[in-house]
Enzyme design. Structure first.
Site, PDB file in Angstrom:
ATOM      1  N   ASP A   1       1.770   6.977  -1.558  1.00 11.83           N
ATOM      2  CA  ASP A   1       2.839   6.062  -1.152  1.00 11.83           C
ATOM      3  C   ASP A   1       3.947   6.944  -0.564  1.00 11.83           C
ATOM      4  O   ASP A   1       3.949   8.170  -0.733  1.00 11.83           O
ATOM      5  CB  ASP A   1       3.337   5.226  -2.333  1.00 11.83           C
ATOM      6  CG  ASP A   1       4.074   3.970  -1.845  1.00 11.83           C
ATOM      7  OD1 ASP A   1       4.460   3.928  -0.653  1.00 11.83           O
ATOM      8  OD2 ASP A   1       4.269   3.047  -2.645  1.00 11.83           O
TER       9      ASP A   1
HETATM   10  C1  BGC Z   1       5.943   1.034  -0.318  1.00  9.95           C
HETATM   11  C2  BGC Z   1       4.559   0.900   0.301  1.00  9.95           C
HETATM   12  C3  BGC Z   1       4.672   0.907   1.792  1.00  9.95           C
HETATM   13  C4  BGC Z   1       5.372   2.183   2.238  1.00  9.95           C
HETATM   14  C5  BGC Z   1       5.511   2.311   3.733  1.00  9.95           C
HETATM   15  C6  BGC Z   1       6.729   2.187   0.265  1.00  9.95           C
HETATM   16  O1  BGC Z   1       8.066   2.116  -0.107  1.00  9.95           O
HETATM   17  O2  BGC Z   1       5.829   1.168  -1.706  1.00  9.95           O
HETATM   18  O3  BGC Z   1       3.954  -0.272  -0.153  1.00  9.95           O
HETATM   19  O4  BGC Z   1       3.415   0.772   2.387  1.00  9.95           O
HETATM   20  O5  BGC Z   1       6.672   2.193   1.669  1.00  9.95           O
HETATM   21  O6  BGC Z   1       6.444   1.433   4.232  1.00  9.95           O
END
Ligand code: BGC
Length: 771
Positions: free
Chosen positions: A273
């Site tokens: 993530d």
């Molecule tokens: C989130 C993810 C997301 C990523 C990219 C993170 O803050 O937890 O679910 O895909 O950001 O935007």
């Protein structure tokens, strides 16, 4: 002309790279290039410290390839390796609607209903249709990977991102995920299942240690991922922010290599993530192939580790192989040129259909719904005028428009009280103007506070209107969980307004209809006592208002059922005792990096007793049970036939529409396993099916097969799945509490399937037991 030539050149370059196989590409990469491939090209977030900044773009700057996309991989022009683009999210393609490269053109994406709404359809075919529409938009806008679907468990009603997740149950969540992934990938866009695993709360999410038993992991939190992998083939997995029993998911070799690859046979690649974990070397070693969005600090750490002999280049090559094998399937590697124009018109209809099918009719008395033609409606509630399409953060979508309940009812020619509308219009405009714009995009949206009315004003409105429709709104998003006060619970203003509306609209022929425009579970006991009808519309995407009007007017018969339990009170939910965890050192300073949380711990003391598994087993009354939902018609279940084999049990039964309106029914199979050996939930969902639209008196034969292996429970001590010998009761049901048909199947002998001991907690978790 020049542009045309460049395009041809790029196309042939990309095609060239695709001709080389992964090993040939790896052989030609320098160490620096290899490392650049293990990290993304970065993301500029204002206010982030130096070590979060992107790596030097020496290999080829590809950031902002698609404006607003969450991430991009490095390109290596020397080898004709193109950049690959990653974009969120679970409710639609999250990219910027504007691009500097294409002034005057817009790139809006469709905002589909949120995940909780999609899972309420219990319709895997529809999930695939929605997924396909995502795929088409991604493809047309230059995206290669969708950062969705998200299938964490609704462990507690206050989970800030529950709207992005499907269910409290892994069978429902896993099957909807599989349908969606199959739809997305049928178009050539890669799907990413996330957040692996147990990212069920947002508070301090990047520094949270989730302490959870192997059994709860295997039976609840990992189970949906396993089901999704058994029924679809997602190209990527995103590891979660949190630690699992002491080790960050992204640094967790047991999770990402021993379980995901070795035990489950997963062939795609794993990405972190965004900015997750703290140790790039540990992440790479653990089998977290790609570090997103990629930072300069990670590049330095990985290079230094190779040079110091602490990180074997063979590990880098292993990860690169997983990444490049998958990249070879992408649009970018195939030299596909996105059109920049997509079928927004066609996708409106899919968004609307999915939204209507995800609505759950919770209550319908006094023949309040569907609204009889000609009945005059007084429309209340801020969310009737600013209807909430979805939640905030990475699950948000830059949509071209969003239809409010007001607009939907108007378009459906419902007679509305015009004076009330113009009063609201003035009020909403004035109140909206008082709310400052959000400082950061991922902060929660601020809703316009409810307008209050005196009892006399409402009585007057009741003289000239038949029905009061009140839309109650809630929103939430990333980084924050919800609160009990004024969020799970109704606010004092809402309660007062509802009480007075009930009084005013209580006479003969009068009704109070409440529409819930919410992303997660709220308290419904007060609402139940007050409203004549309650329609749970969730956050239904950009076509929300039209979809709500379709159901309120009866153009569409509601056919959604609850993917989550609505408890009587928050404290009744077993996880409320420890959600969202506690800070380890109350005096700890908040880290300078706003994305980092304070070290905390959340002990999943309830174990496997999540959602209905708890309420049903412990006989705790609920407000609305899992799997529940009304229709404008009724159904009868009959003719159960059972076929047993050594591998599985096949159930066949008929569902007949016994009412006067065409409708769809969702049948659920809950199995009660013998209570010998391990303690087990009273019963668990093992399969489900949704009928086609059945006309009055029409029947459908439903056939469902359940593998015996899927009836096993996980024994923490033996580190094994155990299928106990004895009688298993199969309940065919309309909800977890509305059992229709029953049969018992005998399992002649105990079957034990050993696994490795993985993700074992380092501390003992108090036993949560019925006995
Ligand atoms: C989130 C993810 C997301 C990523 C990219 C993170 O803050 O937890 O679910 O895909 O950001 O935007």
């Amino acid at each position: 002309m020049k542009k045309h030539l460049l395009y041809l050149l790029l196309l042939s370059c990309a095609a060239l790279s695709a001709q080389k196989n992964t090993q040939e590409l790896i052989d030609e990469l320098t160490l620096d290039e290899k490392i650049y491939f293990l990290i993304g090209t970065g993301m500029e977030v204002p206010g982030l410290p130096e070590d979060s900044k992107p790596a030097m773009a020496v290999v080829g700057a590809t950031k902002n390839e698609v404006a607003g996309a969450a991430g991009t991989s490095y390109a290596v022009p020397r080898l004709a390796i193109p950049a690959v683009v990653f974009a969120d999210g679970p409710a639609g393609i999250r990219i910027s609607p504007q691009r500097d490269t294409n002034p005057g053109q817009t790139f809006y994406a469709t905002a589909f209903p949120t995940a909780s709404s999609l899972s309420s359809t219990w319709n895997t075919g529809l999930a695939a249709q929605v997924g396909e529409a995502f795929g088409i938009e991604g493809r047309d806008y230059g995206v290669d990977f969708l950062l969705a679907p998200a299938l964490n468990i609704h462990r507690n009603p206050l989970g800030g991102r529950n709207f992005e997740y499907y269910s409290e149950d892994p069978v429902l969540g896993g099957m909807i995920t599989a349908g969606f992934v199959n739809g997305v990938q049928a178009t050539g866009l890669g799907a990413t299942i996330k957040h692996f695993v147990a990212n069920n709360s947002e508070t301090n999410r990047t520094a949270l240690n989730t302490v959870v038993s192997e059994r709860a992991l295997r039976e609840i939190y990992l189970r949906g991922f396993k089901i999704a992998l058994d029924h679809s083939d997602p190209w990527a997995v995103m590891s979660s922010y949190n630690k699992i029993n002491g080790t960050y998911a992204s640094e967790n070799e047991e999770l990402l290599t021993q379980l995901l690859r070795e035990e489950w046979g997963y062939q795609g690649f794993v990405m972190t993530d965004w900015f997750a974990g703290t140790d790039a070397v540990a992440q790479v070693k653990a089998g977290n192939d790609l570090l997103m969005p990629g930072t300069g600090a990670q590049f330095k750490a990985l290079k230094a580790a190779v040079e110091a002999g602490e990180l074997d280049e063979a590990i880098i090559d292993r990860n690169l192989t997983a990444i490049l094998n998958t990249y070879q399937k992408t649009f970018a590697f195939k030299g596909y040129e996105p059109s920049g124009i997509t079928d927004l018109e066609g996708h409106k209809a899919i968004a609307r259909q999915a939204a209507t099918e995800g609505m759950v009719l919770l209550k319908n008395e006094k023949e309040s719904l569907p609204l009889v033609t000609g009945r005059k409606v007084a429309l209340f509630g801020s969310a009737s005028y600013e209807t909430i399409a979805g939640g905030t953060g990475s699950g948000d979508v830059n949509k071209a428009y969003s239809i409010s309940v007001l607009e939907g009812l108007k378009a459906a020619n419902v007679k509305l009280d015009e004076q009330l509308l113009s009063d609201y219009e003035i009020y909403m405009k004035a109140e909206r103007a008082k709310i400052p714009p959000k400082a950061l995009f991922f902060l929660k949206d601020e809703l316009v506070p409810e307008k209050s009315f005196s009892a006399a004003e409402l009585n007057k409105l009741a003289e000239t209107n038949d029905v009061a429709v009140f839309t109650l709104g809630r929103t939430s998003g990333e980084f924050q969980d919800r609160a009990e006060a004024d969020d799970f619970l109704l606010t004092e203003t809402e309660k007062e307004l509802l009480t007075n509306l009930k009084r005013a609209f209580s006479g003969p022929g009068k009704s109070l209809v409440v529409v819930l425009n919410i992303g997660g579970v709220i308290e419904t006991e007060f609402l139940k006592e007050t409203a004549d009808a309650i329609l749970l519309a969730w956050q239904p995407g950009q076509e929300g208002g039209n979809a709500i009007a379709d159901v309120l007017t009866g153009t569409v018969n509601p056919s959604g059922k609850l993917p989550v339990t609505f408890p009587v009170q928050l404290a009744d939910v077993a996880s409320s005792k420890n959600f969202p965890g506690s800070v380890l050192d109350p005096d700890a300073e908040k880290p300078a990096n706003p994305l980092q949380g304070v070290p905390s711990e959340e002990i999943y003391e309830e174990g496997i007793y999540v959602g209905y598994r708890y309420f049903d087993s412990f006989e705790v009354p609920v407000s609305y049970p899992f799997g529940y939902g009304l229709s404008y018609t009724s159904f009868a279940y009959a003719d159960l036939k059972v076929t047993e084999t050594a591998e599985g049990v096949q159930l066949q039964f008929s569902i007949t529409n016994t009412g006067k309106t065409a409708g769809k029914e969702i049948a659920q199979v809950y199995v009660a396993a013998p209570q010998t050996g391990l303690e087990k939930p009273a019963k668990e969902l093992k399969a489900f099916a949704k009928t086609d639209l059945l006309n009055p008196a029409e029947s459908e034969t439903v056939t469902l097969t359940i593998n015996r292996g899927d009836l096993a429970s996980y024994d923490d001590e033996a580190h094994a799945w155990i299928l106990e010998a004895g009688d298993y009761t199969f309940n065919i049901a309309a909800s977890v509490t509305d059992l229709k048909l029953q049969t018992t199947v005998n399992q002649p002998e105990k079957v034990l399937r050993k696994t490795k001991a993985l993700l074992t907690p380092k501390v003992s978790i108090p036993v949560f037991s019925k006995n």
